[in-house]
Structure formats: C-alpha cells, structure tokens
Design a protein around this motif. Sequence first.
Motif, PDB file in Angstrom:
ATOM      1  N   ILE A  31       0.647  -1.054   0.256  1.00  0.00           N
ATOM      2  CA  ILE A  31       0.290   0.218   0.560  1.00  0.00           C
ATOM      3  C   ILE A  31       0.651   1.531  -0.102  1.00  0.00           C
ATOM      4  O   ILE A  31       0.298   2.128  -0.589  1.00  0.00           O
ATOM      5  N   MET A  32       2.009   0.847   0.976  1.00  0.00           N
ATOM      6  CA  MET A  32       2.750   2.695   0.314  1.00  0.00           C
ATOM      7  C   MET A  32       3.660   2.679  -0.173  1.00  0.00           C
ATOM      8  O   MET A  32       3.355   3.652  -0.630  1.00  0.00           O
ATOM      9  N   GLN A  33       3.916   1.168  -1.397  1.00  0.00           N
ATOM     10  CA  GLN A  33       4.298   1.549  -2.156  1.00  0.00           C
ATOM     11  C   GLN A  33       3.621   2.462  -3.970  1.00  0.00           C
ATOM     12  O   GLN A  33       3.647   3.362  -4.408  1.00  0.00           O
ATOM     13  N   VAL A  34       2.364   1.136  -3.390  1.00  0.00           N
ATOM     14  CA  VAL A  34       1.071   1.762  -4.685  1.00  0.00           C
ATOM     15  C   VAL A  34       0.142   2.801  -4.490  1.00  0.00           C
ATOM     16  O   VAL A  34      -0.211   3.665  -5.545  1.00  0.00           O
ATOM     17  N   LEU A  35       0.889   3.550  -3.287  1.00  0.00           N
ATOM     18  CA  LEU A  35      -0.224   4.724  -3.009  1.00  0.00           C
ATOM     19  C   LEU A  35       0.551   6.070  -3.801  1.00  0.00           C
ATOM     20  O   LEU A  35       0.492   7.069  -3.677  1.00  0.00           O
ATOM     21  N   ALA A  99      14.599   6.721   0.312  1.00  0.00           N
ATOM     22  CA  ALA A  99      13.992   7.511  -0.401  1.00  0.00           C
ATOM     23  C   ALA A  99      12.831   8.527  -0.582  1.00  0.00           C
ATOM     24  O   ALA A  99      13.376   9.528  -0.926  1.00  0.00           O
ATOM     25  N   SER A 100      12.029   7.985  -0.104  1.00  0.00           N
ATOM     26  CA  SER A 100      10.807   9.345   0.524  1.00  0.00           C
ATOM     27  C   SER A 100      10.971   9.738   1.664  1.00  0.00           C
ATOM     28  O   SER A 100      10.944  10.805   0.756  1.00  0.00           O
ATOM     29  N   ALA A 101      12.055   9.736   1.851  1.00  0.00           N
ATOM     30  CA  ALA A 101      12.153  10.693   2.938  1.00  0.00           C
ATOM     31  C   ALA A 101      13.253  12.126   2.519  1.00  0.00           C
ATOM     32  O   ALA A 101      12.704  13.240   2.907  1.00  0.00           O
ATOM     33  N   LEU A 102      14.314  11.311   1.207  1.00  0.00           N
ATOM     34  CA  LEU A 102      15.370  12.383   1.194  1.00  0.00           C
ATOM     35  C   LEU A 102      14.373  13.199  -0.356  1.00  0.00           C
ATOM     36  O   LEU A 102      14.498  14.100  -0.280  1.00  0.00           O
ATOM     37  N   CYS A 103      12.922  12.397  -0.717  1.00  0.00           N
ATOM     38  CA  CYS A 103      12.360  13.741  -2.066  1.00  0.00           C
ATOM     39  C   CYS A 103      11.825  13.982  -0.421  1.00  0.00           C
ATOM     40  O   CYS A 103      11.266  15.449  -1.361  1.00  0.00           O
ATOM     41  N   LEU A 179       7.353  11.990   3.408  1.00  0.00           N
ATOM     42  CA  LEU A 179       7.801  11.691   4.469  1.00  0.00           C
ATOM     43  C   LEU A 179       6.630  11.132   5.684  1.00  0.00           C
ATOM     44  O   LEU A 179       7.419  10.206   6.928  1.00  0.00           O
ATOM     45  N   ILE A 180       5.470  11.023   4.746  1.00  0.00           N
ATOM     46  CA  ILE A 180       4.793  10.088   5.891  1.00  0.00           C
ATOM     47  C   ILE A 180       5.119   8.403   5.152  1.00  0.00           C
ATOM     48  O   ILE A 180       4.357   7.950   6.517  1.00  0.00           O
ATOM     49  N   ASN A 181       5.708   8.406   4.168  1.00  0.00           N
ATOM     50  CA  ASN A 181       6.555   6.898   4.168  1.00  0.00           C
ATOM     51  C   ASN A 181       7.361   6.125   5.377  1.00  0.00           C
ATOM     52  O   ASN A 181       7.028   5.297   5.099  1.00  0.00           O
ATOM     53  N   VAL A 184       5.452   4.241   8.207  1.00  0.00           N
ATOM     54  CA  VAL A 184       5.132   2.789   7.376  1.00  0.00           C
ATOM     55  C   VAL A 184       5.746   2.178   7.451  1.00  0.00           C
ATOM     56  O   VAL A 184       5.877   1.044   7.730  1.00  0.00           O
ATOM     57  N   GLY A 185       7.583   2.482   6.350  1.00  0.00           N
ATOM     58  CA  GLY A 185       8.499   1.353   6.311  1.00  0.00           C
ATOM     59  C   GLY A 185       8.217   1.451   7.420  1.00  0.00           C
ATOM     60  O   GLY A 185       9.003   0.174   7.195  1.00  0.00           O
ATOM     61  N   GLY A 186       9.353   1.710   8.044  1.00  0.00           N
ATOM     62  CA  GLY A 186       9.955   1.156   9.505  1.00  0.00           C
ATOM     63  C   GLY A 186       8.800   0.139  10.454  1.00  0.00           C
ATOM     64  O   GLY A 186       9.551  -1.104  10.631  1.00  0.00           O
TER      65      GLY A 186
END
Length: 524
Positions: A31-35, A99-103, A179-181, A184-186
């Motif tokens: 879900i994190m990736q598809v979102l 990569a999400s954090a870097l974005c 950053l919301i990832n 969720v990723g953790g």
Amino acid sequence: MAKAPVQAVSAPALVVKHKGLLTGALMLATIMQVLDTTIANVALPHMAASLGAAQNEITWVLTSYIVAAAIATPLTGWVSDRVGQKRLFLIAVIGFTVASALCGIASSLPEMVLFRIMQGIFGAVIAPLAQTVLLNINPKERIGQAMAVYGMGIMVAPIIGPTLGGWLTESFDWRWVFLINLPVGGMAVAMLVAFMPETEIRQRRFDFFGFGMLALGVGALQLMLDRGADNAWFTATETWIELGLVITGLWVFVVHCLTAENPFIDLRLFKDRNFALGSALMFIVGITLFSGLALLPPLLQSLMGYPVLLSSVIMAPRGVATLLSMVVVGRLIGRVDARILMLFGIACMAYSLYGMTSFNLQMDYWPVIITGCIQGFGMGFLFVPLQTLAFATIAPRFRADATSMFALVRNMGQGVGISLVTAVLANMMQVNHAELAERITATSQNVMNQMPALLTGNPVTVSIVNSLVTQQSAMLAYLDDFWLMLLLSLGAVPLILLLRGPKKPDKPLTEEEKALERAHAMAE
C-alpha cells in the motif's frame, strides 16, 4: 514419463509462523508503494513553486518514477532468485523508505527527480514480490482469499491516493506526501524481519542482452506515452524515435527469449492459457481503472469548480466500494465460478460508465459518487477472480517472473489508458468546439432571439459565448471518453468467456506423487 503426474500436482504452501501478521506486513509495504503512484499528483503545483520549477518541468517528478519502475519491475524474478525473497523485500522496503525521506527534504528539481528514480527502482519490486509470497504461503484453496487481500492494496490505494495527498498538502505541506512513508516503512521492515521466512536461493545466469532490450522497449514506451501529448504526438520527431525504440526493443526481446538458452524471462509461462488471457484482461483493467482516476479530477475541478480537497473526497467512496466488494468476493471465490464473478464485475463497470455518459454541467456531485461506487464495486469482482485464475495453474518456479510480468502489463495498461483518454479528450474538445461554433451564426433564429448583442460583435458577449462553447465542448469530450471506456470494458467479455473454469479440488497426494514432486523440485 515420470514428469506427467508431477506437473498435475501443485506445490504445497510454504509453512510460516503468524501468516496473518506476515500478510499484514506485505500489504503495508504494498500500500505504501502503490499510494505513491497517485498521491503526489495533487501536490505538483505546490512542488513547482517550492522547487522553482516550471509547470512542464515538474511533471518529471511523475515521469521519472513511472519510467524507473517500469524498467525495474521485470528484474523482480531474477533478483529474488539470486538473493532470496526475504532479503530482497527488506532491501526494497528500506530503499523505498529512505528514498521517500530524501524526496521529502529535496531542495531542487534535479534532486527530486533523482530521488524519485530511486523510489521507482526500489518500489518496482514490492508489489510483484508481495504477490509471489502470498501465492507461496497459501494453499491452492485459499489463493482466492489471498488475492482479495492483495487486491485491496493494489486497487484501493491508487483511488485514495489523491484524497490523502490533497489533505496532507492542504493541511500540512507537500513534503508530507513523502515523509508519511517513514513510519509506515519502518513498521513494515520490523514485521518482515520478525515474520518473513528465508527462501532457497537459485543461481540464475543474468541475461544482460534480454534485460537491455526489454528495458529499452518499456522505457521508450513510457516516455512516449508520458510526453506524447506535450509533443503533439506523431507530429514530433521525438515521438517517432521513441516508437522506433519501442518496436525494436520489444521485438528483439521476444525473438531473443524464444531462441536463447537461458533467457531473461522464460516466455513459456505465456503458454499457460489462463495466464496469457489474464494478462490481456489485466491490460484492459489497467486502462479502465486508471483512466477514470485521471479524468475525474480535472472534470470536477476545472469544469464543475470543486476545490482540490472536495473533489478528492467525492472520489473516495469509489475506494470504499472496492474494499467492500473484495471482502465479499473473498468469501465467494471458492463457491462461485470465477468467470461468473468477473462477468458481474464487468456488468457493474459497464453500467456505471453508461451512467457517466449522462454527466452534465448542471448536476451536483451525487451522480459522480453513485457511478463511482458502482464502478468500484465492480472492480473488486473483476480483479480478485482475475488474479486467482491467472495464477491458478502457473508452476511455482515461474511465479516470481509471472507476477513481475503481470505487474508490468498492469502498469503498461495504466500508461496507455491515461495517454489514450488524454489524447481523445484534447482532440474531441477541438472537434466539439468547431461543431458547436458552427451552429452559432448570424442567421440562427436562437441567436437573433436570445443573443442579439452577439450580432453586433459586442466583445463582452462574444467572450461569454465563447467561454460557454468551450465549457460545453469540454463536457462533451469527457462524455466521448466515457463512451470509449465503456466499449473497452465490453471488449473484455469474450476474453473472460475463453478462460478455463476452476478445476475440482485436488485429491490428497499419494506417497509416490510426493516423492516425484520432491525429485522434480530438486531437478529444478
């Protein structure tokens, strides 16, 4: 002679501890990736202002992710065999989260594009690998329920993406879209470490030439679809070059895979009738699902004047209906012929699209909500049985490759669908505008009776009339697109009828069959 009974036997499910928690971890990552395929769309104007990018430049935030994911998706099967499914999944989720954090902290457009490419590469592995693991840990009789759970993430996440993205952007900042990832990723990583089992590593030789040709064809296709509208399609040299690369790359890839000793993708998996037909159906599903998601926001915002957040809320019930239908289908899949469920799903989609062909500028938002709910409900009845039948007879050794190719086909359908409806929309707006303008002439009785100021050439009146004609031509163009989607949906019916129905439950394996199965697995 000993192989015949073995091929008729399905491999036993992989035994794991806490299957429910492992499934939750897989779906959390999925879900994190598809979102992220849709959540960033509504934030693009805010990104452009913050990063100092022009409107035509900021679209590379989307393009870079799509192209990188398209090229990396076919690698899933080979890499998972070489490094193991658990290790690859952890690398993918950790890489995607970083990569999400870097974005989220990017300060310029080049940085953002680079980090989105990283997101696309790592994220491409997550969805097909999650599907592979779900197929491996569930026995044949529970694959339908497993695909229902998987479908909730794949189908619902893109629908709620714009709503969540709009809320985060309006309430906080566009950076929170990425950053919301982090939490969720953790959480997904922690659960995967605890519950995902190790798998056997297979030494597969990497086919650089085959992968290079597939990457060339798929990457050029995504670029052509994404940039075609801006380049006026085939009036531009760039589009012709990209089309040539698509044809060359995919043609050489197919010929190479059919003749090479160890091809990058074993095309024998397409000999499976259900998988081949299922892939074609998934291509159509990709077109119809994501085309609707691409058409409705500009319709609601530009023509009907709804703000971004409200338009996102209006589309949200579609996702709720999809979620509900997948729960229902998960319970019916073992009791009702999957083809009947799929035909019901197509009927719901066709009915909803027929209702959408009656949209007009005077309606309120309820027709959008009602048709969206019907379409979302039908999607669940189509997606889950399709996934179940497509993978029902695939040999376990082909599953990783099959799921990555299935994901690639779905993504290609998404790209083709969005480009197709966008091109039809732009073309039909011009055609409709010309036809409507022809009717507003000095000799028209309606013009003489209702708009006499137009005959005098009053600039204000001419401007108002031109604005109304433009609005109506745009509305008619949207209706033309809905008719097109309706015809595409009905075109899927013959493919459904060609699918093989579910077989009777397998008899318990004899000791001889179990021994043959183990010998066959060792030979592989």
